[in-house]
Design a protein around this motif. Structure first.
Motif, PDB file in Angstrom:
ATOM      1  N   GLN A  75       1.789  -1.838  -7.382  1.00 55.35           N
ATOM      2  CA  GLN A  75       2.367  -3.110  -6.928  1.00 55.35           C
ATOM      3  C   GLN A  75       3.586  -3.391  -7.792  1.00 55.35           C
ATOM      4  N   VAL A  76       4.750  -3.370  -7.169  1.00 55.81           N
ATOM      5  CA  VAL A  76       6.009  -3.498  -7.912  1.00 55.81           C
ATOM      6  C   VAL A  76       6.412  -4.969  -7.995  1.00 55.81           C
ATOM      7  N   SER A  77       6.595  -5.449  -9.212  1.00 60.24           N
ATOM      8  CA  SER A  77       7.059  -6.821  -9.390  1.00 60.24           C
ATOM      9  C   SER A  77       8.453  -6.974  -8.802  1.00 60.24           C
ATOM     10  N   ILE A  78       8.746  -8.135  -8.267  1.00 61.08           N
ATOM     11  CA  ILE A  78      10.046  -8.359  -7.643  1.00 61.08           C
ATOM     12  C   ILE A  78      11.100  -8.724  -8.683  1.00 61.08           C
ATOM     13  N   ASP A  79      10.748  -9.619  -9.602  1.00 61.87           N
ATOM     14  CA  ASP A  79      11.765 -10.154 -10.509  1.00 61.87           C
ATOM     15  C   ASP A  79      11.646  -9.666 -11.946  1.00 61.87           C
ATOM     16  N   SER A  80      10.697  -8.780 -12.227  1.00 63.19           N
ATOM     17  CA  SER A  80      10.563  -8.251 -13.581  1.00 63.19           C
ATOM     18  C   SER A  80      10.353  -6.744 -13.532  1.00 63.19           C
ATOM     19  N   ALA A  81      10.636  -6.083 -14.638  1.00 62.71           N
ATOM     20  CA  ALA A  81      10.542  -4.621 -14.705  1.00 62.71           C
ATOM     21  C   ALA A  81       9.104  -4.219 -14.985  1.00 62.71           C
ATOM     22  N   PHE A  82       8.270  -4.339 -13.965  1.00 59.54           N
ATOM     23  CA  PHE A  82       6.840  -4.151 -14.172  1.00 59.54           C
ATOM     24  C   PHE A  82       6.195  -3.602 -12.909  1.00 59.54           C
ATOM     25  N   VAL A  83       5.396  -2.548 -13.056  1.00 60.49           N
ATOM     26  CA  VAL A  83       4.586  -2.015 -11.964  1.00 60.49           C
ATOM     27  C   VAL A  83       3.126  -2.206 -12.354  1.00 60.49           C
ATOM     28  N   ASP A  84       2.381  -2.896 -11.517  1.00 59.83           N
ATOM     29  CA  ASP A  84       0.983  -3.196 -11.803  1.00 59.83           C
ATOM     30  C   ASP A  84       0.100  -2.145 -11.135  1.00 59.83           C
ATOM     31  N   TRP A  85      -0.663  -1.417 -11.957  1.00 54.74           N
ATOM     32  CA  TRP A  85      -1.554  -0.361 -11.469  1.00 54.74           C
ATOM     33  C   TRP A  85      -3.018  -0.800 -11.531  1.00 54.74           C
ATOM     34  N   SER A  86      -3.281  -2.099 -11.653  1.00 52.87           N
ATOM     35  CA  SER A  86      -4.638  -2.562 -11.954  1.00 52.87           C
ATOM     36  C   SER A  86      -5.545  -2.668 -10.735  1.00 52.87           C
ATOM     37  N   GLY A  87      -5.031  -2.489  -9.534  1.00 53.94           N
ATOM     38  CA  GLY A  87      -5.892  -2.643  -8.367  1.00 53.94           C
ATOM     39  C   GLY A  87      -5.413  -1.845  -7.178  1.00 53.94           C
ATOM     40  N   ASN A  88      -6.120  -1.978  -6.090  1.00 54.37           N
ATOM     41  CA  ASN A  88      -5.820  -1.272  -4.848  1.00 54.37           C
ATOM     42  C   ASN A  88      -5.110  -2.202  -3.872  1.00 54.37           C
ATOM     43  N   CYS A  89      -4.490  -1.612  -2.849  1.00 53.67           N
ATOM     44  CA  CYS A  89      -3.999  -2.370  -1.698  1.00 53.67           C
ATOM     45  C   CYS A  89      -4.837  -1.962  -0.498  1.00 53.67           C
ATOM     46  N   GLY A  90      -5.673  -2.864  -0.027  1.00 53.12           N
ATOM     47  CA  GLY A  90      -6.534  -2.551   1.104  1.00 53.12           C
ATOM     48  C   GLY A  90      -5.781  -2.328   2.388  1.00 53.12           C
ATOM     49  N   ASN A  91      -4.668  -3.048   2.574  1.00 50.61           N
ATOM     50  CA  ASN A  91      -3.891  -2.858   3.785  1.00 50.61           C
ATOM     51  C   ASN A  91      -3.257  -1.467   3.827  1.00 50.61           C
ATOM     52  N   LEU A  92      -2.594  -1.072   2.747  1.00 48.26           N
ATOM     53  CA  LEU A  92      -1.965   0.247   2.728  1.00 48.26           C
ATOM     54  C   LEU A  92      -2.998   1.363   2.706  1.00 48.26           C
ATOM     55  N   SER A  93      -4.245   1.056   2.366  1.00 50.98           N
ATOM     56  CA  SER A  93      -5.300   2.062   2.447  1.00 50.98           C
ATOM     57  C   SER A  93      -5.399   2.634   3.861  1.00 50.98           C
ATOM     58  N   ALA A  94      -5.064   1.802   4.858  1.00 57.23           N
ATOM     59  CA  ALA A  94      -5.135   2.259   6.244  1.00 57.23           C
ATOM     60  C   ALA A  94      -4.091   3.322   6.545  1.00 57.23           C
ATOM     61  N   ALA A  95      -3.009   3.350   5.783  1.00 58.13           N
ATOM     62  CA  ALA A  95      -1.939   4.309   6.030  1.00 58.13           C
ATOM     63  C   ALA A  95      -2.119   5.606   5.256  1.00 58.13           C
ATOM     64  N   VAL A  96      -3.022   5.624   4.282  1.00 61.85           N
ATOM     65  CA  VAL A  96      -3.179   6.808   3.432  1.00 61.85           C
ATOM     66  C   VAL A  96      -3.679   7.996   4.239  1.00 61.85           C
ATOM     67  N   GLY A  97      -4.692   7.788   5.075  1.00 65.03           N
ATOM     68  CA  GLY A  97      -5.222   8.878   5.887  1.00 65.03           C
ATOM     69  C   GLY A  97      -4.169   9.483   6.808  1.00 65.03           C
ATOM     70  N   PRO A  98      -3.490   8.663   7.621  1.00 63.27           N
ATOM     71  CA  PRO A  98      -2.432   9.216   8.478  1.00 63.27           C
ATOM     72  C   PRO A  98      -1.335   9.918   7.697  1.00 63.27           C
ATOM     73  N   PHE A  99      -0.910   9.331   6.572  1.00 60.46           N
ATOM     74  CA  PHE A  99       0.130   9.968   5.762  1.00 60.46           C
ATOM     75  C   PHE A  99      -0.353  11.306   5.235  1.00 60.46           C
ATOM     76  N   ALA A 100      -1.573  11.341   4.712  1.00 62.08           N
ATOM     77  CA  ALA A 100      -2.102  12.576   4.136  1.00 62.08           C
ATOM     78  C   ALA A 100      -2.190  13.685   5.180  1.00 62.08           C
ATOM     79  N   ILE A 101      -2.610  13.350   6.382  1.00 59.17           N
ATOM     80  CA  ILE A 101      -2.690  14.350   7.451  1.00 59.17           C
ATOM     81  C   ILE A 101      -1.305  14.876   7.797  1.00 59.17           C
ATOM     82  N   SER A 102      -0.371  13.963   8.030  1.00 58.65           N
ATOM     83  CA  SER A 102       0.981  14.358   8.433  1.00 58.65           C
ATOM     84  C   SER A 102       1.715  15.106   7.325  1.00 58.65           C
ATOM     85  N   ALA A 103       1.379  14.820   6.072  1.00 56.06           N
ATOM     86  CA  ALA A 103       2.038  15.454   4.933  1.00 56.06           C
ATOM     87  C   ALA A 103       1.398  16.783   4.545  1.00 56.06           C
TER      88      ALA A 103
END
Length: 403
Positions: free
Chosen positions: A95-123
């Motif tokens: 999760q990339v912060s908008i206004d600060s130089a910070f990427v948060d790796w502390s959790g998952n994104c459930g919405n983008l989880s839906a795209a992981v399977g299709p991306f992995a297959i196509s890739a």
């Protein structure tokens, strides 16, 4: 005065795919395609993703990057073949912060989880022998941020991922193919450890200076989440984004609740540490079912839902509902006595339909009590995903001295 021309520095070209998953968008990478220094966690990787997304941006617009200046669109994903038994791919979310130089790796994104399977297959990251030419591909995903398994059921036709369909998801304008997700044993957030209810209580009393004393359900399921009653903080539960996101005092109160709840959950040692953990925990407020008009103008009737839920993400009210927070909602709703369960009418249940700012969402959960402790075996929901653009992202070479 015009700037003096200089010898142009070549930009770094990196293969990438821009995808929608659920009600979020993000830039997807294969781990093997990243510059060598960015294939490992650390400053080089964070610097790369910040520049790709267009952060930090004091204007808050991410004009010079792929981000969309909201928590739902300032996201990055790295996928690789898995060496873990019983899994096809490893999925890492930033999760990339908008206004600060910070990427948060502390959790998952459930919405983008839906795209992981299709991306992995196509890739080409899923063993072709496991993919049906026609039917449903089962992609076994290791969610590396939180150390959990997600199983994606991806429709296939002619050996290709099916993206078109008639599945409608509130918060997404156009219908698409349905992707069913199973979040296995979603409680207990990986590196942070702790039980589903870290305090040992279904409902806690949370003292928040400047806000007051609140009843709260603190749960680790899908993503660490703090649930409070809407009425206790002066809301009805039918609010849309403009009612909260333009109110600086309200946003400060929510951040105070988040910080003090994070300390109580054992996620941080001091409220001052919350600024370096923006993605988690989430704060959500609940209310019994009642009719309201969604952000699209659609009428949501009380009979269409079991309760209303609004959730904060990265300091703003989310336009719909985070997928991981939906897992937390479904899990808490299945356990009698939590604030979510009580708002839904109480009693045992294996699914719940809740109203959010964009409409409604149904999520199921299988919860049971063993030796006095609650456990959840899986949470289920449906999402959709689609490739928006594929090719290469470009990053100024002189902006990434570590890469």
């Amino acid at each position: 005065m015009a700037s003096t021309p200089t010898r142009p520095a070549p930009q770094t070209r990196i293969p990438a795919t821009y995808m929608r998953g659920g009600t979020s968008k993000g830039v997807f990478f294969r781990l093997e395609d990243l510059p060598l220094a960015a294939r490992q966690p650390g400053a080089a990787r964070d610097a790369l993703l910040l520049r790709v997304i267009g952060s930090p941006d004091p204007y808050g617009k991410q004009i010079d990057g792929m981000g969309g200046a909201t928590s739902s669109t300032s996201k990055s994903v790295i996928v690789s073949r898995s060496t873990r038994a019983g899994h096809d791919v490893d999925y890492l979310f930033g999760q990339v912060s908008i206004d600060s130089a910070f990427v948060d790796w502390s959790g998952n994104c459930g919405n983008l989880s839906a795209a992981v399977g299709p991306f992995a297959i196509s890739a080409g990251l899923v063993d072709a022998a496991r993919l049906p030419r026609d039917g449903v591909a089962v992609v076994r995903i290791w969610q590396a941020n939180i150390g959990k398994t997600i199983v994606a059921h991806v429709p296939m036709a002619g050996g290709q991922v099916v993206e078109d369909g008639d599945f409608e998801l509130d918060g997404v304008t156009f219908p698409a193919a349905e992707i069913q997700l199973e979040f296995l044993e979603p409680a207990d957030e990986g590196e942070d450890g702790g039980a589903m209810f870290p305090t040992g209580h279904l409902v806690d009393t949370l003292d928040v200076p400047g806000v007051g004393t609140l009843q709260a359900t603190l749960i680790n399921a899908g993503i660490p989440t703090i649930f409070v009653n809407a009425a206790d903080i002066g809301y009805t539960g039918s609010e849309l984004q403009e009612a909260i996101n333009a109110d600086a005092a309200a946003l400060a109160r929510f951040e105070a609740i988040r910080a003090h709840g994070a300390v109580r959950m054992g996620l941080i040692a001091d409220v001052a540490d919350a600024a370096r953990r923006q993605h988690t925990p989430k704060v959500a407020f609940v209310a019994p079912a009642a009719g309201y008009v969604s952000s699209s103008g659609k009428q949501v009737d009380a009979g269409d839902i079991d309760l209303r839920v609004r959730a904060m993400s990265m300091g703003k009210l989310h336009h719909a509902m985070m997928g991981t927070a939906a897992v937390a909602i479904g899990t808490a709703a299945a356990i009698p006595g939590t604030l979510v369960n009580l708002a839904a009418g109480g009693g045992p249940r294996d699914s719940v339909r809740f109203g959010h700012p964009s409409g409604t969402l149904r999520v199921g959960a299988e919860a049971r009590q063993v030796d006095g402790q609650w456990t959840v075996t899986k949470a289920l929901m449906s999402r959709s995903a689609r490739v928006l653009m594929e090719g290469h992202v470009r990053v100024p070479a002189d902006a990434l001295p570590l890469v």
